[in-house]
Design an enzyme around this catalytic site. Structure first.
Site, mmCIF file in Angstrom:
data_model
loop_
_atom_site.group_PDB
_atom_site.id
_atom_site.type_symbol
_atom_site.label_atom_id
_atom_site.label_comp_id
_atom_site.label_asym_id
_atom_site.label_seq_id
_atom_site.Cartn_x
_atom_site.Cartn_y
_atom_site.Cartn_z
ATOM 1 N N ARG A 189 71.750 53.648 102.710
ATOM 2 C CA ARG A 189 70.951 54.780 102.249
ATOM 3 C C ARG A 189 69.667 54.957 103.067
ATOM 4 O O ARG A 189 69.061 56.020 103.074
ATOM 5 C CB ARG A 189 70.621 54.614 100.764
ATOM 6 C CG ARG A 189 70.258 55.939 100.104
ATOM 7 C CD ARG A 189 70.114 55.787 98.597
ATOM 8 N NE ARG A 189 69.091 54.826 98.257
ATOM 9 C CZ ARG A 189 69.221 53.897 97.313
ATOM 10 N NH1 ARG A 189 70.325 53.791 96.623
ATOM 11 N NH2 ARG A 189 68.224 53.050 97.066
ATOM 12 N N ASP A 234 57.391 75.364 110.132
ATOM 13 C CA ASP A 234 58.832 75.408 110.386
ATOM 14 C C ASP A 234 59.018 75.882 111.826
ATOM 15 O O ASP A 234 58.691 77.013 112.181
ATOM 16 C CB ASP A 234 59.498 76.366 109.382
ATOM 17 C CG ASP A 234 61.022 76.422 109.534
ATOM 18 O OD1 ASP A 234 61.522 76.212 110.660
ATOM 19 O OD2 ASP A 234 61.699 76.709 108.534
ATOM 20 N N TYR A 236 61.523 82.026 105.986
ATOM 21 C CA TYR A 236 62.965 82.008 105.715
ATOM 22 C C TYR A 236 63.161 82.211 104.205
ATOM 23 O O TYR A 236 62.489 81.562 103.392
ATOM 24 C CB TYR A 236 63.439 80.633 106.179
ATOM 25 C CG TYR A 236 64.871 80.279 105.982
ATOM 26 C CD1 TYR A 236 65.881 80.999 106.608
ATOM 27 C CD2 TYR A 236 65.219 79.171 105.199
ATOM 28 C CE1 TYR A 236 67.206 80.620 106.449
ATOM 29 C CE2 TYR A 236 66.539 78.786 105.044
ATOM 30 C CZ TYR A 236 67.534 79.525 105.661
ATOM 31 O OH TYR A 236 68.844 79.146 105.504
ATOM 32 N N LYS A 283 70.634 74.132 113.509
ATOM 33 C CA LYS A 283 70.615 75.258 114.435
ATOM 34 C C LYS A 283 70.762 74.749 115.875
ATOM 35 O O LYS A 283 71.821 74.320 116.251
ATOM 36 C CB LYS A 283 69.323 76.064 114.232
ATOM 37 C CG LYS A 283 69.080 76.474 112.759
ATOM 38 C CD LYS A 283 69.960 77.630 112.313
ATOM 39 C CE LYS A 283 69.957 77.856 110.803
ATOM 40 N NZ LYS A 283 68.707 78.266 110.243
#
Ligand code: PLP
Length: 399
Positions: free
Chosen positions: A61, A186, A114, A211
């Site tokens: 994890r 961002d 966004y 992206k």
């Protein structure tokens, strides 16, 4: 082999960071290391490993060598004190904002974010009694006027989604420093290759690695790079919340990084040809791409960015929603679908939501991602689709 020098240029960093052939039998690339349980030779070794959650294998994890390699590469690229990975770009945005904000706090968020980021602030943060004020992307140095006693974070996305406004990050960063606020950016559109927000005063930079970093439309991943002490709080909050980036996806991102510079330069070059062709078309009112000299945000882009990626907006003459549908459906080489950053061209009508100021677009707008296809084919495709698009009568192109 000698150790490599500390300061290398970005193309060299992309080729050399985040791999260690000696650790993996000489292989050039770090393999996909999949793990949940990690075994120890004795209890004492197990107990002494408890403190080390990041950068050394302890339990699946907290990441394996594949994630550690990606973290090293992304930190070095951004010049940060570290990076944390998330299962998607949106998870990175949510994780960063949840780490920084608590009930009663106030957030200043640029109006051009966004759409899912806006929804996260309007729904999830509001439910936690965190208030958000959206601000005009042209606010820049006067942002101080919007700061309240409980403001903790300023959140930018530069350029903005769908309308591509560049914010003056150094000016906003200066206000943040004076007032003790955290500046989050961002940076998905430019990636660390064309813009490095931490070098321009941001405290935390977020990218949807889905992206351009992954670059092939086949994995979801988010990253936040940060300076100290923010990186430590982000690591703690990621460890506490159980968020994990899967090793296979980290491996795809590492593979994507190796060609990021050549892909981005090609996206930029192709976008440049297509955008300039579009600006001449009688059915196009304007192309929203800061690399174009006549774009309102060109000067800021030129001052701070090393390049422009291949995603931009196209504002059309008034064709009505039926005209836009006809245009999108007539395109043969542009896929219709969410996201971008892969090698292939995409188109979508722009859904522009603004609450602080009206959008800078007046007419119907589409968003194009210009892929790695030959731009002459893309232009021919756009030409035939625009030819078949009816214009509402009475509309004129701007002089
Ligand atoms: C796509 C995108 C995100 C979200 O990334 P996912 O990986 O799809 O969750 C965040 N910010 C921007 C600017 C984006 O374009």
């Amino acid at each position: 082999m000698l150790a490599r020098p500390a300061h290398l240029r970005l193309d060299t960093v992309l080729a050399h960071s985040g791999r260690n052939p000696v650790e993996f039998g000489g292989t050039v690339n770090v393999p996909v290391v999949r793990a949940s349980t990690v075994l120890y030779p004795n209890l004492a070794a197990y107990e002494s490993s408890r403190g080390q959650k990041f950068g050394a294998l302890r339990y699946g994890r907290y990441g394996t060598q594949t994630a550690f390699a990606l973290v090293d590469a992304l930190s070095e690229l951004d010049g940060s004190d570290g990076a944390v990975l998330f299962p998607s770009g949106l998870a990175a945005i949510a994780g960063v904002l949840r780490t920084l904000l608590h009930p009663g706090d106030h957030l200043l968020m640029v109006d051009v974010v966004y759409a899912p980021t806006r929804r996260f602030a309007e729904d999830a943060l509001k439910q936690d009694c965190i208030e958000t004020t959206f601000f005009d992307p042209a606010t820049n140095e006067t942002i101080g006027d919007l700061i309240k006693t409980n403001t903790k974070v300023i959140y930018c996305e530069s350029p903005g989604s769908h309308t591509f406004e560049i914010q003056d990050l150094p000016a906003i960063a200066q206000v943040c420093r004076q007032r003790g606020l955290v500046l989050v950016v961002d940076n998905t559109w430019a990636t660390s290759y064309f813009f490095r927000p931490l070098q321009y005063g941001a405290d935390i930079a977020i990218q949807s690695a889905t992206k351009y970093i992954v670059g092939h439309s086949d994995a979801m991943l988010g990253v936040a790079t940060a300076k100290s002490p923010h990186i430590e709080s982000l690591r703690q909050s990621v460890a506490a919340s159980g968020l994990i980036a899967a090793p296979d996806d980290c491996w795809l991102a590492l593979r994507g990084l190796r060609t990021l510079s050549v892909r981005l330069r090609a996206h930029q070059e192709h976008a440049d040809q297509v955008a300039r062709w579009l600006t001449q078309h009688p059915k196009v009112r304007r192309v929203l791409w800061p690399a174009l000299e006549r774009d309102e945000y060109h000067a800021l882009w030129k001052r701070d960015f090393a390049g422009a990626s291949g995603v931009f907006g196209v504002e059309l003459v008034d064709v009505g929603s039926e005209g836009i549908r006809r245009l999108v459906d007539r395109l043969m080489l542009f896929g219709i679908g969410s996201s971008w950053g892969g090698y292939e061209s995409l188109v979508l009508p722009s859904a522009v939501v603004r609450t602080a100021v009206p959008p800078r677009t007046r007419g119907p707008t589409i968003r194009l991602q210009i892929g790695l296809e030959d731009p002459r084919d893309l232009i021919a495709d756009l030409e035939q689709a625009l030819d078949g698009m009816p214009i509402a009568t009475g509309d004129r192109r701007d002089a």
